[in-house]
Design a protein around this motif. Structure first.
Motif, PDB file in Angstrom:
ATOM      1  N   THR A 244       0.832  -1.204   0.000  1.00  0.00           N
ATOM      2  CA  THR A 244       0.000   0.000   0.000  1.00  0.00           C
ATOM      3  C   THR A 244       0.863   1.249   0.000  1.00  0.00           C
ATOM      4  N   LYS A 245       1.922   1.232   0.790  1.00  0.00           N
ATOM      5  CA  LYS A 245       2.850   2.371   0.846  1.00  0.00           C
ATOM      6  C   LYS A 245       3.500   2.600  -0.518  1.00  0.00           C
ATOM      7  N   ILE A 246       3.888   1.518  -1.174  1.00  0.00           N
ATOM      8  CA  ILE A 246       4.516   1.621  -2.497  1.00  0.00           C
ATOM      9  C   ILE A 246       3.552   2.254  -3.496  1.00  0.00           C
ATOM     10  N   VAL A 247       2.323   1.762  -3.534  1.00  0.00           N
ATOM     11  CA  VAL A 247       1.334   2.287  -4.483  1.00  0.00           C
ATOM     12  C   VAL A 247       1.054   3.756  -4.203  1.00  0.00           C
ATOM     13  N   ASN A 248       0.888   4.111  -2.935  1.00  0.00           N
ATOM     14  CA  ASN A 248       0.636   5.512  -2.584  1.00  0.00           C
ATOM     15  C   ASN A 248       1.811   6.403  -2.960  1.00  0.00           C
ATOM     16  N   ASP A 249       3.016   5.933  -2.693  1.00  0.00           N
ATOM     17  CA  ASP A 249       4.211   6.718  -3.019  1.00  0.00           C
ATOM     18  C   ASP A 249       4.332   6.928  -4.525  1.00  0.00           C
ATOM     19  N   LEU A 250       4.137   5.859  -5.284  1.00  0.00           N
ATOM     20  CA  LEU A 250       4.232   5.976  -6.744  1.00  0.00           C
ATOM     21  C   LEU A 250       3.141   6.891  -7.298  1.00  0.00           C
ATOM     22  N   THR A 251       1.944   6.801  -6.754  1.00  0.00           N
ATOM     23  CA  THR A 251       0.843   7.667  -7.182  1.00  0.00           C
ATOM     24  C   THR A 251       1.160   9.126  -6.890  1.00  0.00           C
ATOM     25  N   ASP A 252       1.678   9.392  -5.696  1.00  0.00           N
ATOM     26  CA  ASP A 252       2.046  10.765  -5.334  1.00  0.00           C
ATOM     27  C   ASP A 252       3.136  11.314  -6.248  1.00  0.00           C
ATOM     28  N   LYS A 253       4.127  10.474  -6.539  1.00  0.00           N
ATOM     29  CA  LYS A 253       5.224  10.917  -7.414  1.00  0.00           C
ATOM     30  C   LYS A 253       4.720  11.205  -8.823  1.00  0.00           C
ATOM     31  N   MET A 254       3.785  10.379  -9.309  1.00  0.00           N
ATOM     32  CA  MET A 254       3.216  10.608 -10.638  1.00  0.00           C
ATOM     33  C   MET A 254       2.463  11.942 -10.679  1.00  0.00           C
ATOM     34  N   LYS A 255       1.720  12.239  -9.625  1.00  0.00           N
ATOM     35  CA  LYS A 255       1.013  13.521  -9.548  1.00  0.00           C
ATOM     36  C   LYS A 255       2.009  14.676  -9.564  1.00  0.00           C
ATOM     37  N   ASP A 256       3.093  14.525  -8.804  1.00  0.00           N
ATOM     38  CA  ASP A 256       4.126  15.565  -8.765  1.00  0.00           C
ATOM     39  C   ASP A 256       4.752  15.769 -10.143  1.00  0.00           C
ATOM     40  N   LEU A 257       5.006  14.676 -10.850  1.00  0.00           N
ATOM     41  CA  LEU A 257       5.591  14.771 -12.188  1.00  0.00           C
ATOM     42  C   LEU A 257       4.658  15.502 -13.153  1.00  0.00           C
ATOM     43  N   LYS A 258       3.366  15.228 -13.044  1.00  0.00           N
ATOM     44  CA  LYS A 258       2.393  15.874 -13.934  1.00  0.00           C
ATOM     45  C   LYS A 258       2.337  17.381 -13.690  1.00  0.00           C
ATOM     46  N   LYS A 259       2.568  17.808 -12.467  1.00  0.00           N
ATOM     47  CA  LYS A 259       2.522  19.225 -12.115  1.00  0.00           C
ATOM     48  C   LYS A 259       3.770  19.985 -12.571  1.00  0.00           C
ATOM     49  N   MET A 260       4.821  19.290 -12.954  1.00  0.00           N
ATOM     50  CA  MET A 260       6.122  19.914 -13.174  1.00  0.00           C
ATOM     51  C   MET A 260       6.278  20.625 -14.516  1.00  0.00           C
ATOM     52  N   ASP A 261       5.374  20.473 -15.445  1.00  0.00           N
ATOM     53  CA  ASP A 261       5.492  21.120 -16.750  1.00  0.00           C
ATOM     54  C   ASP A 261       6.843  20.786 -17.396  1.00  0.00           C
TER      55      ASP A 261
END
Length: 157
Positions: free
Chosen positions: A39-56
């Motif tokens: 669960t921690k892995i999935v949450n971490d990867l999801t958060d990182k993907m969101k951060d990447l999308k915000k980075m332009d």
């Protein structure tokens, strides 16, 4: 008098494409750490993907259009390269965290069999695909154990 120990350990040989044994995967699907860490892995990867999308992040196509022949050209597009570098750092952090968490569950040697010591998260997909049905079944069993069935409920009217 002997004490019989019931282990729910799943053991599976790890082999390469040619059938050569590389190691063994060993885990207990009832181990609470597995679901918590997955669960921690999935949450971490999801958060990182969101951060990447915000980075332009600049696209590869836009970078290809720019001529990088002189030192001034690199300076001109330095901001784009900084964004790319930041994105790669974020991706590497996510992969490092995933490998660490999986190593805590299955052991570093086992994870190295899958990754070959690289940081390619795709190499871990077969491991997750194999383990998840076992863990899901174990979780469902534990949830059922603590869930009151309607016919068993003692309801006061």
């Amino acid at each position: 008098m002997a004490l019989t120990i019931k282990q729910n350990i799943v053991k599976e040989d790890l082999v390469d494409e040619n059938g050569n044994r590389l190691g063994e995967l060993k885990f207990n699907p009832n181990d609470t750490r597995i679901m918590q860490k997955l669960t921690k892995i999935v949450n971490d990867l999801t958060d990182k993907m969101k951060d990447l999308k915000k980075m332009d992040i600049p696209s590869v196509e836009s970078l290809k259009k720019n001529k990088l022949e002189e030192i001034e050209d690199f300076e001109k597009f330095g901001e784009d390269f900084s964004k790319l570098n930041e994105a790669f750092d974020l991706e590497e952090q996510a992969i490092d965290n995933t490998i660490k968490e999986l190593s805590d569950i299955f052991g570093e040697d086992t994870i190295n069999v899958f990754t070959g010591g690289t940081k390619d998260i795709e190499t871990l997909t077969p491991l997750l695909d194999f383990v998840m049905p076992y863990v899901k079944k174990a979780r469902e069993g534990k949830v059922k154990k603590y869930t009151i069935k309607k016919e068993d409920a003692d309801v006061m009217e």
